[in-house]
Design a protein around this motif. Structure first.
Motif, PDB file in Angstrom:
ATOM      1  N   PHE A 104       0.836  -1.200   0.000  1.00  0.00           N
ATOM      2  CA  PHE A 104       0.000   0.000   0.000  1.00  0.00           C
ATOM      3  C   PHE A 104       0.869   1.248   0.000  1.00  0.00           C
ATOM      4  O   PHE A 104       2.049   1.219   0.359  1.00  0.00           O
ATOM      5  CB  PHE A 104      -0.982   0.003   1.181  1.00  0.00           C
ATOM      6  N   TYR A 105       0.260   2.334  -0.431  1.00  0.00           N
ATOM      7  CA  TYR A 105       0.899   3.647  -0.373  1.00  0.00           C
ATOM      8  C   TYR A 105       0.316   4.381   0.823  1.00  0.00           C
ATOM      9  O   TYR A 105      -0.886   4.315   1.057  1.00  0.00           O
ATOM     10  CB  TYR A 105       0.608   4.450  -1.641  1.00  0.00           C
ATOM     11  N   THR A 106       1.162   5.070   1.560  1.00  0.00           N
ATOM     12  CA  THR A 106       0.692   5.789   2.738  1.00  0.00           C
ATOM     13  C   THR A 106       0.833   7.288   2.520  1.00  0.00           C
ATOM     14  O   THR A 106       1.944   7.809   2.386  1.00  0.00           O
ATOM     15  CB  THR A 106       1.492   5.380   3.985  1.00  0.00           C
ATOM     16  N   LEU A 107      -0.301   7.956   2.477  1.00  0.00           N
ATOM     17  CA  LEU A 107      -0.312   9.413   2.374  1.00  0.00           C
ATOM     18  C   LEU A 107      -0.426   9.988   3.766  1.00  0.00           C
ATOM     19  O   LEU A 107      -1.347   9.645   4.520  1.00  0.00           O
ATOM     20  CB  LEU A 107      -1.525   9.862   1.543  1.00  0.00           C
ATOM     21  N   THR A 108       0.517  10.850   4.140  1.00  0.00           N
ATOM     22  CA  THR A 108       0.381  11.603   5.384  1.00  0.00           C
ATOM     23  C   THR A 108       0.423  13.076   5.030  1.00  0.00           C
ATOM     24  O   THR A 108       1.205  13.506   4.174  1.00  0.00           O
ATOM     25  CB  THR A 108       1.509  11.294   6.388  1.00  0.00           C
ATOM     26  N   ALA A 109      -0.424  13.845   5.706  1.00  0.00           N
ATOM     27  CA  ALA A 109      -0.515  15.262   5.352  1.00  0.00           C
ATOM     28  C   ALA A 109      -1.072  16.055   6.513  1.00  0.00           C
ATOM     29  O   ALA A 109      -1.801  15.537   7.354  1.00  0.00           O
ATOM     30  CB  ALA A 109      -1.431  15.435   4.135  1.00  0.00           C
ATOM     31  N   SER A 110      -0.725  17.326   6.553  1.00  0.00           N
ATOM     32  CA  SER A 110      -1.401  18.247   7.468  1.00  0.00           C
ATOM     33  C   SER A 110      -1.592  19.575   6.738  1.00  0.00           C
ATOM     34  O   SER A 110      -0.825  19.921   5.836  1.00  0.00           O
ATOM     35  CB  SER A 110      -0.612  18.436   8.757  1.00  0.00           C
ATOM     36  N   CYS A 111      -2.653  20.277   7.129  1.00  0.00           N
ATOM     37  CA  CYS A 111      -2.958  21.544   6.465  1.00  0.00           C
ATOM     38  C   CYS A 111      -3.908  22.342   7.344  1.00  0.00           C
ATOM     39  O   CYS A 111      -4.466  21.808   8.299  1.00  0.00           O
ATOM     40  CB  CYS A 111      -3.597  21.284   5.099  1.00  0.00           C
ATOM     41  N   PRO A 112      -4.100  23.638   7.030  1.00  0.00           N
ATOM     42  CA  PRO A 112      -5.085  24.414   7.796  1.00  0.00           C
ATOM     43  C   PRO A 112      -6.454  23.744   7.680  1.00  0.00           C
ATOM     44  O   PRO A 112      -6.811  23.235   6.611  1.00  0.00           O
ATOM     45  CB  PRO A 112      -5.080  25.772   7.091  1.00  0.00           C
ATOM     46  N   ASP A 113      -7.218  23.737   8.804  1.00  0.00           N
ATOM     47  CA  ASP A 113      -8.522  23.078   8.790  1.00  0.00           C
ATOM     48  C   ASP A 113      -9.529  23.905   7.993  1.00  0.00           C
ATOM     49  O   ASP A 113      -9.509  25.128   8.024  1.00  0.00           O
ATOM     50  CB  ASP A 113      -9.027  22.906  10.230  1.00  0.00           C
ATOM     51  N   GLN A 114     -10.387  23.221   7.266  1.00  0.00           N
ATOM     52  CA  GLN A 114     -11.500  23.869   6.577  1.00  0.00           C
ATOM     53  C   GLN A 114     -12.508  22.784   6.216  1.00  0.00           C
ATOM     54  O   GLN A 114     -12.212  21.595   6.327  1.00  0.00           O
ATOM     55  CB  GLN A 114     -11.022  24.583   5.317  1.00  0.00           C
ATOM     56  N   ALA A 115     -13.690  23.173   5.803  1.00  0.00           N
ATOM     57  CA  ALA A 115     -14.675  22.184   5.385  1.00  0.00           C
ATOM     58  C   ALA A 115     -14.227  21.563   4.073  1.00  0.00           C
ATOM     59  O   ALA A 115     -13.627  22.228   3.232  1.00  0.00           O
ATOM     60  CB  ALA A 115     -16.049  22.846   5.231  1.00  0.00           C
ATOM     61  N   GLY A 116     -14.478  20.277   3.903  1.00  0.00           N
ATOM     62  CA  GLY A 116     -14.289  19.638   2.610  1.00  0.00           C
ATOM     63  C   GLY A 116     -12.972  18.954   2.346  1.00  0.00           C
ATOM     64  O   GLY A 116     -12.770  18.426   1.254  1.00  0.00           O
ATOM     65  N   ILE A 117     -12.072  18.932   3.326  1.00  0.00           N
ATOM     66  CA  ILE A 117     -10.763  18.323   3.065  1.00  0.00           C
ATOM     67  C   ILE A 117     -10.900  16.833   2.757  1.00  0.00           C
ATOM     68  O   ILE A 117     -10.374  16.341   1.756  1.00  0.00           O
ATOM     69  CB  ILE A 117      -9.807  18.524   4.258  1.00  0.00           C
ATOM     70  N   VAL A 118     -11.598  16.110   3.625  1.00  0.00           N
ATOM     71  CA  VAL A 118     -11.744  14.658   3.399  1.00  0.00           C
ATOM     72  C   VAL A 118     -12.384  14.392   2.039  1.00  0.00           C
ATOM     73  O   VAL A 118     -11.977  13.480   1.320  1.00  0.00           O
ATOM     74  CB  VAL A 118     -12.648  13.999   4.464  1.00  0.00           C
ATOM     75  N   ALA A 119     -13.394  15.197   1.728  1.00  0.00           N
ATOM     76  CA  ALA A 119     -14.096  14.999   0.455  1.00  0.00           C
ATOM     77  C   ALA A 119     -13.126  15.156  -0.719  1.00  0.00           C
ATOM     78  O   ALA A 119     -13.099  14.313  -1.628  1.00  0.00           O
ATOM     79  CB  ALA A 119     -15.249  15.991   0.334  1.00  0.00           C
ATOM     80  N   ARG A 120     -12.314  16.225  -0.687  1.00  0.00           N
ATOM     81  CA  ARG A 120     -11.343  16.450  -1.767  1.00  0.00           C
ATOM     82  C   ARG A 120     -10.399  15.276  -1.910  1.00  0.00           C
ATOM     83  O   ARG A 120     -10.194  14.746  -3.019  1.00  0.00           O
ATOM     84  CB  ARG A 120     -10.509  17.725  -1.502  1.00  0.00           C
ATOM     85  N   VAL A 121      -9.828  14.871  -0.797  1.00  0.00           N
ATOM     86  CA  VAL A 121      -8.809  13.819  -0.847  1.00  0.00           C
ATOM     87  C   VAL A 121      -9.425  12.470  -1.202  1.00  0.00           C
ATOM     88  O   VAL A 121      -8.928  11.750  -2.075  1.00  0.00           O
ATOM     89  CB  VAL A 121      -8.045  13.741   0.490  1.00  0.00           C
ATOM     90  N   SER A 122     -10.513  12.130  -0.546  1.00  0.00           N
ATOM     91  CA  SER A 122     -11.075  10.789  -0.773  1.00  0.00           C
ATOM     92  C   SER A 122     -11.717  10.687  -2.151  1.00  0.00           C
ATOM     93  O   SER A 122     -11.708   9.616  -2.764  1.00  0.00           O
ATOM     94  CB  SER A 122     -12.068  10.421   0.327  1.00  0.00           C
TER      95      SER A 122
END
Lengths: 286, 286, 286, 286
Positions: free
Chosen positions: D6-24
């Motif tokens: 598997f590939y493991t993506l780790t990330a951090s960024c300023p919180d906002q609505a919609g991050i999970v949606a964008r990534v997933s």
């Protein structure tokens, strides 16, 4: 660290008034200096347990004479007793199979002299760790065990154990069930590490059993081996937290850390004569 | 502490690619802001579990509409699901007998608002704690249970529970075995604290059993009640160290500390919708 | 549970050969039956500590005479010593502020007779818990503390403590710093629960400090109060695991569970005369 | 155990609505199957952290293209991010001195493949473990450190580390303070095990400090090394109970068990990309 040489008296007897006085007065009469002492009364069983470390150089005689002089007192009190000498290292025979975690762990403790033991040999049903063990200068015996040769194999294990004058045998994830004859030959001298929090999950594949039941902690148990599988007196136990995200493989991995820690603690208690067995239970003077 | 109001979606469904995308895109489309999210895949069972907290004020509609709009997605994914509202406190009915430790502990947590619950009433088979409970302004129901009146007694318990519109029932050392009918009426809604580290020491007098076996740790288990005694899905467990010097009474005393801590944790997980039951196991998103 | 009445001798003195023999022979001469005994030698400080429980009814005289007869032996050995009577309950004065968890916890233990103490009164700088405390039949004293009245307030606390013949004072999350005079008046008699794993996070807002440092465990410490803030002899400590997802509020909530457990343990050790203070450290015979 | 690649993506960024949606949604668009995912919002810092494992064979392109396609999304969200490949083992350089417990422990885990790492070499300021390390087929570098040669010595360490293309460096009880240059060259890449429960007992001889303070628990801390001694971001910690009977030597002995367990856990979290550093704190997705 210069721990002085000391003699360790461990004893148990029916409880009555005056036991400590009898024993400690005997020691004091001869100028004996008590380094550490622990007592316990089992009020249900009305039985008294004690462990006393006496500085060897505070006594005007040697161990043999100490034993001789103490014998009449012990007899009067109806004691099961023994006295050991910290200068005489216990000879611990390791039994391993194909998992390395307990073996590496115990050899590191032996190597660093953290544990005051000799390892006269390692016995295994596989040849896997011959090189590693021999590199440490410790003899390695490969005694294969098959469904057909169990009797002969355990006779061979017993022969080697006697030959190296073993004081105790440690099943360091040995993964085989010893013959009843071997178990009965050495009561209180064979330590096992079982990979569950006994009495839960007796027998084979305890992590699979734990995973199927959905427990939230898994554990390991160091106990003396008896002819009844996983039923012997418990010396020490510990647990670690798991959760839904842990697979059986994760549990196996976490479990190893508990197994080696609990086995090492149990073995240390044993070789320092901190464990007194009574019936199927232990008194452990830590 | 100003935790914002949020809706909590909990769901499980067969695992497949794209679940997070479907769910999170739905939330994002409506401007929903995720406050906290947890996912778990059970790779053996090929089942997916999720729990998402959405800030209520980030959505342009109310809870009823959220449910309505989400329903088709849930159906397409084959989900078991629900959405709860942090502004609606769960109504927790406490069942006690004559031991106070869990009762005092839960009332202190309720009193200090540490736990976001209402306690519409306490039910007991003894009248012992009427004064204490009523002093807190909580109604107290004395429902005696005898070998002869079990059916009627538990019918009365169920009547009260329905009457106060209870969300869950907590056996806070209730010491009685509920009728199978009651157990079956509220699957996943009755929490018990069992005073052993299950599956060890099922049934009566577990500390006596633990003492007799000579274990070195004792524990407690919070689990959902099913018709099979002490066999329901485990929510949380914990243990505490004991040794040879501890009598059964000492174990009972130590055990109380574990019991109340584990019950309180289990109840908090439950009322915060952090526990998802699947078969006889739980996923607990802490 | 019928624990017999017993006298508890606690003592410390310079280490030398023969101490146990002297003490235990004295007890045995008079037919005294030892119920439980614990010894410890601090080899660095060359100091000996002991605690012995003697069944009261095994002795042919009363406590006053026991003390009188033991005094010359104690003097000869240079002992700090005392003998207490299990039939005389310690009088424990609780000091609280506006948090209920330790108060509820201790009252539940007192109520169930789990702890063998009397609570002659509760003192608080707020009137919050008057009703709850008085409902239990325990007098409640409201002694407000302001920056300006500290001296008078603590004089009043001391007056009450003397008036009710308190044996010890327990700061059950009292949240105020006692006056140095009060601290010095009762060395080894005032117990505090500090909400951190000392010596980390001395002083105010330890959970905020812990959160800022990013520690993975938080703790609580029960210690004797001295004039040096949070520097007194430690009686007991414990910790609980936290992680990145835990806010300061979560830590406060988890911390309460540790605080009340550690305070209750520390208090029990204290009232059962299991704690011997030497310098800034304690020997705790559990 | 056949964990898929598997590939493991780790990330951090300023919180906002919609991050999970964008990534997933990005992952789902390409048929990507999420194997495990964890999210965390730091509400104080208003920062979002995520870690997602994607089955490699569910994607229609290779890792390089995955990175290329994901880059614009990451940029739009202001992410610090990386994607690693479970098929590429991290190269872990061990630094040891003269204590064996962590070395034996890590080599046992490497040997048994419990830990998915390569050990390209061991570096030590003593020649003690050359034989043991080389027996395992691992190159051993003796780089003596004296008060006079520190600069040169750490330049040599850095040269070796670069030469073997090390991914991280583990101070497995290395007992030397690295040069500030070395610390600054590899932020978040050097792990240390400190033998105390930080922030208690910073610096030298922590067990002596703990013994002098009379604490009732001792601990160990795995943290990233920074130029400030023992002040770097904490990855994991644990403690073990001690009491008055434990000498400094006993604490050292107990401590070893905690040290090796905590270091192994911390290292596993690190090599599995479960640790995200933010400021002086860590998010650890276990």
């Amino acid at each position: 660290m210069n721990t002085p040489r000391f003699y360790t008296l461990t004893a148990s007897c029916p409880d009555q008034a005056g036991i400590v006085a009898r024993v400690s007065s005997f020691i004091a009469e001869h100028g004996g200096w008590i380094f550490e002492s622990s007592m316990h009364t089992d009020h249900e069983e009305k039985r008294y347990f004690l462990r006393i470390e006496i500085r060897a150089n505070s006594l005007p005689f040697l161990l043999a004479e100490l034993r001789e002089r103490f014998a009449p007192i012990a007899e009067a009190l109806g004691m099961d007793w023994k006295i050991s000498d910290s200068a005489v290292k216990k000879r611990v025979v390791l039994m391993v199979s194909r998992q390395e975690h307990c073996l590496y762990d115990l050899l590191a403790r032996w190597q660093s002299k953290e544990m005051n033991i000799e390892i006269p040999c390692v016995i295994s049903n596989h040849d896997t760790f011959r090189g590693f063990v021999e590199w440490h200068g410790i003899p390695f015996h490969h005694v294969p065990v098959t469904p057909d040769n169990k009797e002969a194999a355990y006779a061979e294990v017993q022969r080697i154990f006697e030959d190296v004058r073993g004081d105790c045998m440690v099943l360091a994830r040995y993964m085989q069930i010893l013959s009843p004859e071997l178990c009965r030959a050495y009561p209180g001298k064979i330590l096992n590490i079982h990979h569950s929090f006994l009495p839960s999950f007796v027998g084979a594949k305890p992590y699979h059993q734990a995973h199927a039941r959905g427990v939230k902690l898994i554990g390991a148990t160091c106990h003396y081996v008896t002819a009844d599988l996983d039923q012997g007196p418990i010396i020490d136990q510990d647990v670690i937290r798991v959760d839904h995200s842990d697979s059986v493989d994760d549990m196996v991995r976490y479990g190893k850390d508990i197994e080696k820690a609990v086995l090492a603690r149990g073995l240390r208690y044993h070789v320092e004569d901190r464990v007194l067995v009574h019936g199927n239970k232990t008194v452990v003077f830590r």
